[in-house]
Design a protein around this motif. Structure first.
Motif, PDB file in Angstrom:
ATOM      1  N   ILE A   1     -10.258  -1.459  -2.893  1.00 21.50           N
ATOM      2  CA  ILE A   1      -9.549  -0.260  -2.469  1.00 21.50           C
ATOM      3  C   ILE A   1      -8.520   0.117  -3.523  1.00 21.50           C
ATOM      4  CG2 ILE A   1      -8.006   0.704  -0.723  1.00 21.50           C
ATOM      5  CD1 ILE A   1      -9.267  -1.192   1.288  1.00 21.50           C
ATOM      6  N   ASP A   2      -8.432   1.401  -3.832  1.00 18.96           N
ATOM      7  CA  ASP A   2      -7.376   1.916  -4.701  1.00 18.96           C
ATOM      8  C   ASP A   2      -6.141   2.093  -3.813  1.00 18.96           C
ATOM      9  OD1 ASP A   2      -5.685   3.200  -6.421  1.00 18.96           O
ATOM     10  OD2 ASP A   2      -7.044   4.847  -6.880  1.00 18.96           O
TER      11      ASP A   2
ATOM     12  N   THR B   1      -4.281   5.659  -3.742  1.00 16.45           N
ATOM     13  CA  THR B   1      -4.891   6.786  -3.027  1.00 16.45           C
ATOM     14  C   THR B   1      -5.438   6.400  -1.658  1.00 16.45           C
ATOM     15  OG1 THR B   1      -7.065   6.396  -4.017  1.00 16.45           O
ATOM     16  CG2 THR B   1      -5.560   7.891  -5.187  1.00 16.45           C
TER      17      THR B   1
ATOM     18  N   ASN C   1      -8.388   5.120  -1.225  1.00 14.74           N
ATOM     19  CA  ASN C   1      -9.847   5.308  -1.246  1.00 14.74           C
ATOM     20  C   ASN C   1     -10.560   3.990  -1.505  1.00 14.74           C
ATOM     21  OD1 ASN C   1      -9.598   8.076  -0.883  1.00 14.74           O
ATOM     22  ND2 ASN C   1      -9.503   8.463  -3.084  1.00 14.74           N
ATOM     23  N   VAL C   2     -11.740   3.842  -0.877  1.00 15.67           N
ATOM     24  CA  VAL C   2     -12.591   2.689  -1.146  1.00 15.67           C
ATOM     25  C   VAL C   2     -13.292   2.938  -2.475  1.00 15.67           C
ATOM     26  CG1 VAL C   2     -14.593   1.376  -0.371  1.00 15.67           C
ATOM     27  CG2 VAL C   2     -12.914   2.174   1.297  1.00 15.67           C
ATOM     28  N   ILE C   3     -13.187   2.003  -3.386  1.00 15.02           N
ATOM     29  CA  ILE C   3     -13.774   2.132  -4.720  1.00 15.02           C
ATOM     30  C   ILE C   3     -15.182   1.551  -4.754  1.00 15.02           C
ATOM     31  CG2 ILE C   3     -13.520   1.532  -7.159  1.00 15.02           C
ATOM     32  CD1 ILE C   3     -11.387   3.446  -6.056  1.00 15.02           C
TER      33      ILE C   3
ATOM     34  N   CYS D   1     -19.139   3.282  -4.998  1.00 10.39           N
ATOM     35  CA  CYS D   1     -19.419   4.169  -3.867  1.00 10.39           C
ATOM     36  C   CYS D   1     -20.416   5.262  -4.221  1.00 10.39           C
ATOM     37  CB  CYS D   1     -18.122   4.778  -3.341  1.00 10.39           C
ATOM     38  SG  CYS D   1     -17.151   3.588  -2.411  1.00 10.39           S
TER      39      CYS D   1
END
Length: 96
Positions: free
Chosen positions: A30-31, A34, A36-38, A62
Motif C-alpha cells: 500500500i502507498d 495516497t 492506494n493498493v500498489i 494492480c
C-alpha cells in the motif's frame, strides 16, 4: 464488490497467459501517502519442504489484475513482467 484482506487471502491467483496457478495472496503493498493498493504479493513456494528455503516472492501490480472473482484472482502478464523480491534478511536490516 468490496473485498476485505481476509477474503482476498482465500483467493487463488491464476495467470491467464500461461494457465499457471501462482498461489494465494499472502500480502499487499500500500502507498501510505495516497492510501492506494500498489500490488499483491504471493510468497514463493517452499523448496524441499522449506528446508532449502523458498522461491522468490511474486509481486503482481494492480494494472496486471484482470478480474477478482468469488474464488480466484485472474492476472495477465508475461514472465518477464513478474517483479520478484526475496524475503531474505541480514542482521543489519534487523538493527535498523
Amino acid at each position: 464488490m468490496i473485498c476485505s484482506f481476509s477474503e482476498l487471502r482465500n483467493k487463488e491467483v491464476v495467470n491467464l497467459k500461461t494457465g499457471l496457478k501462482l498461489g494465494y495472496v499472502d500480502d499487499i503493498e500500500i502507498d501510505t501517502s495516497t492510501g492506494n493498493v500498489i500490488s499483491l504479493v504471493v510468497f514463493g513456494r517452499p523448496r524441499a519442504l522449506g528446508i532449502m528455503g523458498r522461491d522468490d516472492d511474486i509481486i503482481i501490480k494492480c494494472k496486471d489484475i484482470e478480474l477478482i472473482g468469488q474464488d480466484t484472482i485472474l492476472v495477465r502478464f508475461t514472465d518477464d513482467a513478474i517483479c520478484t523480491k526475496s524475503r531474505s534478511f541480514t542482521v543489519e536490516n534487523l538493527l535498523k
